[in-house]
Design a protein around this motif. Structure first.
Motif, mmCIF file in Angstrom:
data_model
loop_
_atom_site.group_PDB
_atom_site.id
_atom_site.type_symbol
_atom_site.label_atom_id
_atom_site.label_comp_id
_atom_site.label_asym_id
_atom_site.label_seq_id
_atom_site.Cartn_x
_atom_site.Cartn_y
_atom_site.Cartn_z
ATOM 1 N N PHE A 252 16.552 24.561 15.926
ATOM 2 C CA PHE A 252 15.914 23.810 17.006
ATOM 3 C C PHE A 252 15.089 22.654 16.438
ATOM 4 C CE2 PHE A 252 12.239 23.327 19.957
ATOM 5 C CZ PHE A 252 12.939 22.842 21.052
ATOM 6 N N LEU A 253 14.306 22.941 15.407
ATOM 7 C CA LEU A 253 13.485 21.891 14.798
ATOM 8 C C LEU A 253 14.336 20.860 14.069
ATOM 9 C CD1 LEU A 253 10.466 23.965 13.401
ATOM 10 C CD2 LEU A 253 10.642 22.721 15.565
ATOM 11 N N SER A 254 15.451 21.287 13.474
ATOM 12 C CA SER A 254 16.356 20.342 12.809
ATOM 13 C C SER A 254 16.894 19.327 13.807
ATOM 14 C CB SER A 254 17.521 21.092 12.154
ATOM 15 O OG SER A 254 17.075 21.979 11.164
ATOM 16 N N ASN A 255 17.223 19.796 14.999
ATOM 17 C CA ASN A 255 17.712 18.885 16.041
ATOM 18 C C ASN A 255 16.628 17.915 16.493
ATOM 19 O OD1 ASN A 255 20.413 18.760 17.071
ATOM 20 N ND2 ASN A 255 20.267 20.937 17.526
ATOM 21 N N ILE A 256 15.405 18.427 16.624
ATOM 22 C CA ILE A 256 14.299 17.551 17.037
ATOM 23 C C ILE A 256 14.108 16.431 16.019
ATOM 24 C CG2 ILE A 256 11.790 17.440 17.329
ATOM 25 C CD1 ILE A 256 11.877 20.163 18.614
ATOM 26 N N VAL A 257 14.130 16.790 14.737
ATOM 27 C CA VAL A 257 13.946 15.779 13.689
ATOM 28 C C VAL A 257 15.082 14.764 13.711
ATOM 29 C CG1 VAL A 257 13.872 15.404 11.192
ATOM 30 C CG2 VAL A 257 12.602 17.302 12.202
ATOM 31 N N SER A 273 28.622 10.449 19.850
ATOM 32 C CA SER A 273 27.415 10.818 19.115
ATOM 33 C C SER A 273 26.529 11.811 19.858
ATOM 34 C CB SER A 273 26.599 9.568 18.754
ATOM 35 O OG SER A 273 26.178 8.870 19.897
ATOM 36 N N VAL A 274 26.731 11.998 21.162
ATOM 37 C CA VAL A 274 25.904 12.986 21.871
ATOM 38 C C VAL A 274 26.280 14.410 21.480
ATOM 39 C CG1 VAL A 274 25.456 11.531 23.877
ATOM 40 C CG2 VAL A 274 27.430 13.056 23.898
ATOM 41 N N THR A 275 27.394 14.570 20.768
ATOM 42 C CA THR A 275 27.753 15.910 20.291
ATOM 43 C C THR A 275 26.996 16.275 19.025
ATOM 44 O OG1 THR A 275 29.610 15.067 18.970
ATOM 45 C CG2 THR A 275 30.073 15.683 21.254
ATOM 46 N N ALA A 276 26.233 15.333 18.465
ATOM 47 C CA ALA A 276 25.494 15.599 17.228
ATOM 48 C C ALA A 276 24.599 16.838 17.335
ATOM 49 C CB ALA A 276 24.675 14.374 16.822
ATOM 50 N N PRO A 277 23.858 17.066 18.440
ATOM 51 C CA PRO A 277 23.034 18.283 18.511
ATOM 52 C C PRO A 277 23.846 19.563 18.344
ATOM 53 C CG PRO A 277 22.350 16.734 20.200
ATOM 54 C CD PRO A 277 23.595 16.168 19.586
ATOM 55 N N ASN A 278 25.050 19.602 18.927
ATOM 56 C CA ASN A 278 25.912 20.774 18.745
ATOM 57 C C ASN A 278 26.287 20.967 17.284
ATOM 58 O OD1 ASN A 278 26.202 20.332 21.720
ATOM 59 N ND2 ASN A 278 27.599 22.042 21.505
ATOM 60 N N ILE A 279 26.652 19.856 16.633
ATOM 61 C CA ILE A 279 27.073 19.926 15.235
ATOM 62 C C ILE A 279 25.904 20.342 14.349
ATOM 63 C CG2 ILE A 279 27.904 18.542 13.292
ATOM 64 C CD1 ILE A 279 29.543 16.917 15.291
ATOM 65 N N ILE A 280 24.731 19.742 14.577
ATOM 66 C CA ILE A 280 23.548 20.081 13.777
ATOM 67 C C ILE A 280 23.171 21.546 13.993
ATOM 68 C CG2 ILE A 280 21.088 19.626 13.462
ATOM 69 C CD1 ILE A 280 21.735 16.698 14.321
ATOM 70 N N MET A 281 23.229 21.972 15.242
ATOM 71 C CA MET A 281 22.911 23.356 15.574
ATOM 72 C C MET A 281 23.810 24.314 14.781
ATOM 73 S SD MET A 281 22.712 24.972 19.418
ATOM 74 C CE MET A 281 22.022 23.454 20.045
ATOM 75 N N THR A 282 25.073 23.931 14.653
ATOM 76 C CA THR A 282 26.039 24.766 13.938
ATOM 77 C C THR A 282 25.786 24.743 12.439
ATOM 78 O OG1 THR A 282 27.690 24.286 15.644
ATOM 79 C CG2 THR A 282 28.494 25.151 13.569
ATOM 80 N N ALA A 350 24.031 13.779 9.425
ATOM 81 C CA ALA A 350 23.523 13.815 8.046
ATOM 82 C C ALA A 350 22.010 14.002 8.037
ATOM 83 C CB ALA A 350 23.905 12.533 7.310
ATOM 84 N N MET A 351 21.314 13.309 8.951
ATOM 85 C CA MET A 351 19.862 13.491 9.041
ATOM 86 C C MET A 351 19.516 14.913 9.462
ATOM 87 S SD MET A 351 18.332 9.893 10.534
ATOM 88 C CE MET A 351 19.372 9.805 11.995
ATOM 89 N N GLY A 352 20.315 15.491 10.363
ATOM 90 C CA GLY A 352 20.084 16.866 10.793
ATOM 91 C C GLY A 352 20.290 17.864 9.675
ATOM 92 N N VAL A 353 21.348 17.656 8.874
ATOM 93 C CA VAL A 353 21.621 18.549 7.742
ATOM 94 C C VAL A 353 20.482 18.469 6.718
ATOM 95 C CG1 VAL A 353 23.144 18.916 5.759
ATOM 96 C CG2 VAL A 353 24.120 18.510 8.030
ATOM 97 N N THR A 354 20.017 17.244 6.453
ATOM 98 C CA THR A 354 18.906 17.063 5.510
ATOM 99 C C THR A 354 17.637 17.729 6.026
ATOM 100 O OG1 THR A 354 19.874 14.943 4.829
ATOM 101 C CG2 THR A 354 17.576 15.350 4.228
ATOM 102 N N ALA A 355 17.371 17.537 7.324
ATOM 103 C CA ALA A 355 16.192 18.171 7.924
ATOM 104 C C ALA A 355 16.294 19.691 7.840
ATOM 105 C CB ALA A 355 16.050 17.726 9.377
ATOM 106 N N ALA A 356 17.512 20.217 8.057
ATOM 107 C CA ALA A 356 17.705 21.671 7.988
ATOM 108 C C ALA A 356 17.402 22.193 6.590
ATOM 109 C CB ALA A 356 19.141 22.021 8.382
ATOM 110 N N PHE A 357 17.803 21.439 5.560
ATOM 111 C CA PHE A 357 17.521 21.866 4.183
ATOM 112 C C PHE A 357 16.012 21.872 3.910
ATOM 113 C CE2 PHE A 357 16.588 20.579 -0.214
ATOM 114 C CZ PHE A 357 17.083 21.692 -0.879
#
Length: 757
Positions: A252-257, A273-282, A350-357
């Motif tokens: 959830f926080l990764s998506n916010i970032v 690009s609106v599918t990005a939250p789904n991809i980041i969530m995954t 990519a920003m979501g993946v980095t935030a998740a890490f």
């Protein structure tokens, strides 16, 4: 170093949580700057040559942004007093649509006829409700014999008619202008519908709005579905309420970032690009699952929570860092795409993946220590299944090595069956109102794809030259003979009709004038008689040195459209002067060209990603041999998936072309985790290849299949999108990840045992 760092995080856990949440809040505040774009031009970069040519043509004449009302009487008869009265009423009302600049229908068609020595220009239908049956038959005869109406505003069977409204949008804010037009048009259509009359809406403005509505629908339904899938999957696999809660907080926080940073960087959202939250969530699940799985495993082995957390991070830091880096690289290579929405999708992901890490390495250990954790049973069904799978793979390694290799080759040979092709009408499935209306229009009235040509005469007023008109007429005639053509609009049809009118409506004079002066006089007389909004500015440029020829076609694929355009260019080269040789333009042409350019650019992007990831693996694994071996399970899943796609679908579209680059970093995840545990067993524990494979299965096998299961489920959810760019991309990505799981478990292990003696 990692042990000390994680111990420090645990010691200052509350301060770390506060600081992380503050930074997340700051980054997330950028979401207020996010905007959404639904204009079809979003798919093209500003330097796209076809877009530049299209914009130039529209600046020379008028824009093609339109709304078309398609009227279908249920009795199948347009030429009745009742239906024509509705057409006339709707034609007049359509002028009230915001930003409308021109309205064309069979009722206000500017019919010309001779009256002794004069030419009369008037609406084809006036006061329709008072027309007699004879007058109705005469109107029908004129309409069905008029080349500028038939197969465009009236069907040959007289059972469907259209009203075309041209818009001149200011372009200040398309997010409000387009919905404003569509809302007004829908209300107008609803007012005019009767028990005997169906009305459909299609056109360029409607497709722009369809992009927005499809995206809104995806965000409204897919994200909740994805969230439920993640909850259920994680609950079943982790069997820990606190573990599931920690993972959910992280994603959830990764998506916010990610979405907040997208706002700060000025990224404009679009349907892809609106599918990005789904991809980041995954993807955000991946980091957490490996660490949580090892954490619970350590607890099961009798370690206390503090030690279990540190050991889990020690084992997983390097592979988690590498997988996050390779996944980000894969998404960043989407910037090689020729379509800006895919740049945005890649950058946001990519920003979501980095935030998740970052969150995994800061917030996760703090929450793991604070929240209660239930010690799992010594060996659950998942671990038993992984143990049995490991023994099966070791026991049957030779059969699996050759069997999976043959299976791979069996899929790969079908890759050539894929054709690079697309049809942007079919970006929407049949549940979308625009798609249903457009399909009806294509079947019963006119085409959807079109090509515009700005044909130059080479001099001021040159469009009146007899030689130019003869060549233009020949070009229009050639197009009418092509099987793909539904309608051709050429100024020569107007001039021929005017010539007939000026000779007492004698059919023998329905031909082009033989002098420039006559053509110029006829057009001047005609233009002076036209009412406001129905002039020839959409056909002639200001100095009358060029004219626009429009060809409306059946719904064609990109390859069919480009093949037709190539035939047209060949005809012009062989039959027309050089000055008249014009490139075709229009939205259909732009979409047709972008597909091929996109696949070429993504091949470059995939090569770059492959090179970077391969070098990274060789360097971090400290083994050229193991690094080269890793390329097989990293490359083969995408190759197998495209082979299966060739069997099932056989068409590579704009979105499908980016899947290889996008998934390359994702599929590396399981390979890196498996190899890192394998090498740890070989180097630290001194085990042989077979025992090292057994160790890798035991320590990371469960996490790999949990993570792969979540990824497959997550991307499969995109398959429910009504926007085919998103659904196709999601389904193929899920297939790639499924094949990656297969190759990592059933091919990589036998390969390691055979090669790494």
């Amino acid at each position: 170093m990692i042990n000390s760092y994680i111990a420090w995080i645990i010691r200052w856990r509350y301060g770390v949580i506060f600081l992380v949440l503050a930074l997340v809040a700051w980054a997330g505040s950028g979401a207020s700057f996010l905007q959404f774009k639904s204009d079809y031009r979003m798919f093209f970069s500003q330097d796209n040559p076809q877009l530049i040519a299209f914009e130039h043509l529209q600046n020379t004449y008028t824009k093609n942004d339109n709304v078309m009302f398609v009227l279908a009487p249920k009795d199948g008869k347009v030429f009745t007093a009742e239906t024509l009265a509705t057409v006339e009423k709707l034609t007049n009302a359509a002028w009230q649509i915001p930003y409308s600049s021109r309205v064309d229908s069979i009722t206000n068609f500017q019919h010309t006829k001779a009256d002794e020595d004069f030419m009369v220009v008037e609406d084809l239908v006036s006061e329709a409700e008072n027309l007699t049956s004879e007058e109705l038959k005469q109107v029908q005869k004129i309409a069905l014999n008029e080349p500028l109406l038939i197969d465009y505003l009236i069907s040959p069977q007289s059972h469907v008619t259209g009203i075309n409204v041209i818009m001149q949008l200011p372009g200040n804010n398309l997010n409000t202008e387009v919905p404003e037009v569509v809302s007004f048009a829908r209300k107008l259509a609803e007012q005019m519908r009767t028990e005997n009359l169906d009305i459909y809406l299609t056109g360029g403005i409607i497709i722009d709005n369809a992009f927005a509505e499809a995206s809104e629908q995806d965000m409204k339904f897919l994200i909740p579905i994805m969230f439920i899938v993640l909850l259920v999957t994680l609950g079943l696999l982790l069997r820990s309420l606190s573990g599931v809660w920690i993972v959910i907080v992280a994603i959830f926080l990764s998506n916010i970032v990610a979405m907040g940073l997208a706002g700060w960087f000025g990224i404009i959202l679009s349907p892809p690009s609106v599918t990005a939250p789904n991809i980041i969530m995954t993807l955000a699940v991946a980091d957490c699952v490996h660490i949580m799985a090892n954490f619970f495993s350590e607890l099961g082995n009798g370690r206390d929570k503090h030690t279990a957390i540190i050991e889990s991070f020690r084992l997983n830091f390097q592979p988690v860092f590498l997988t996050s880096l390779t996944t980000a690289i894969g998404f960043l290579t989407m910037n090689f795409s020729d379509s800006p929405p895919f740049h945005d999708l890649g950058n946001i992901s990519a920003m979501g993946v980095t935030a998740a890490f970052v969150l995994t390495m800061t917030l996760l250990p703090a929450l793991m220590f604070i929240l209660p954790a239930k010690v799992p049973s010594k060996q659950n069904w998942q671990e038993r299944a992984i143990t049995e799978l490991a023994e099966f793979v070791i026991r049957r390694r030779r059969v699996l090595l050759w069997g999976v290799t043959l299976l791979m080759l069996g899929f790969i040979i079908f890759i050539p069956r894929n054709e690079l092709n697309d049809n942007y009408l079919k970006y929407f499935d049949e549940t979308i109102e625009f798609r249903r209306a457009t399909d009806f229009t294509i079947e019963h009235l006119t085409g959807f794809d079109y090509i515009d040509y700005s044909v130059e005469s080479g001099k001021v007023g040159g469009i009146n030259e007899p030689a130019f008109l003869v060549e233009l007429e020949a070009f229009a005639k050639w197009f009418r003979q092509q099987p793909e053509t539904r309608y051709v609009y050429s100024v020569t049809d107007i001039i021929k009709r005017l010539n007939k009118n000026m000779h007492g409506d004698n059919p023998a004079w329905h031909k082009l004038p033989e002098s420039r002066e006559l053509s110029a006089q006829y057009l001047l007389l005609y233009e002076m008689s036209l009412p406001y909004g129905l002039d020839l500015n959409d056909r002639l440029n200001l100095d009358k040195s060029a004219t626009r020829l429009t060809v409306i076609l059946d719904s064609l694929s990109n390859n069919e459209l480009l093949a037709l355009e190539q035939r047209a260019q060949a005809w012009l080269k062989n039959n027309a002067p050089t000055i008249m040789q014009a490139e075709g333009s229009g939205t259909s042409i732009i979409f047709a060209h972008i597909g091929k350019r996109n696949i070429y650019n993504m091949l470059i992007g995939t090569t770059v990603a492959l090179l970077l990831i391969s070098l990274l693996l060789v360097f971090t694994l400290r083994s050229v041999k193991i690094g080269l071996i890793s390329m097989i399970p990293n490359l083969m899943p995408a190759a197998m998936a495209f082979g299966l796609w060739g069997i099932l679908v056989g068409q590579v579209t704009l979105a499908i072309a980016v899947v290889t680059a996008m998934t390359l970093g994702i599929v590396v995840d399981a390979t890196i985790h498996f190899l890192s545990k394998y090498l740890r067993a070989r180097r630290e524990n001194g085990l042989n290849a077979i025992e090292a494979v057994r160790y890798a299965f035991a320590t990371v096998g469960t996490a790999i299949w949990i993570n792969s299961g979540v990824l497959i489920a997550g991307f499969s959810v995109l398959g429910f999108s009504h926007f085919h760019i998103n659904s196709g991309m999601g389904i193929l990505t899920a297939i790639v990840i499924a094949f990656a799981l297969l190759t990592d478990f059933l091919l990589l292990s036998p390969l390691l045992i055979k090669v790494d003696r």
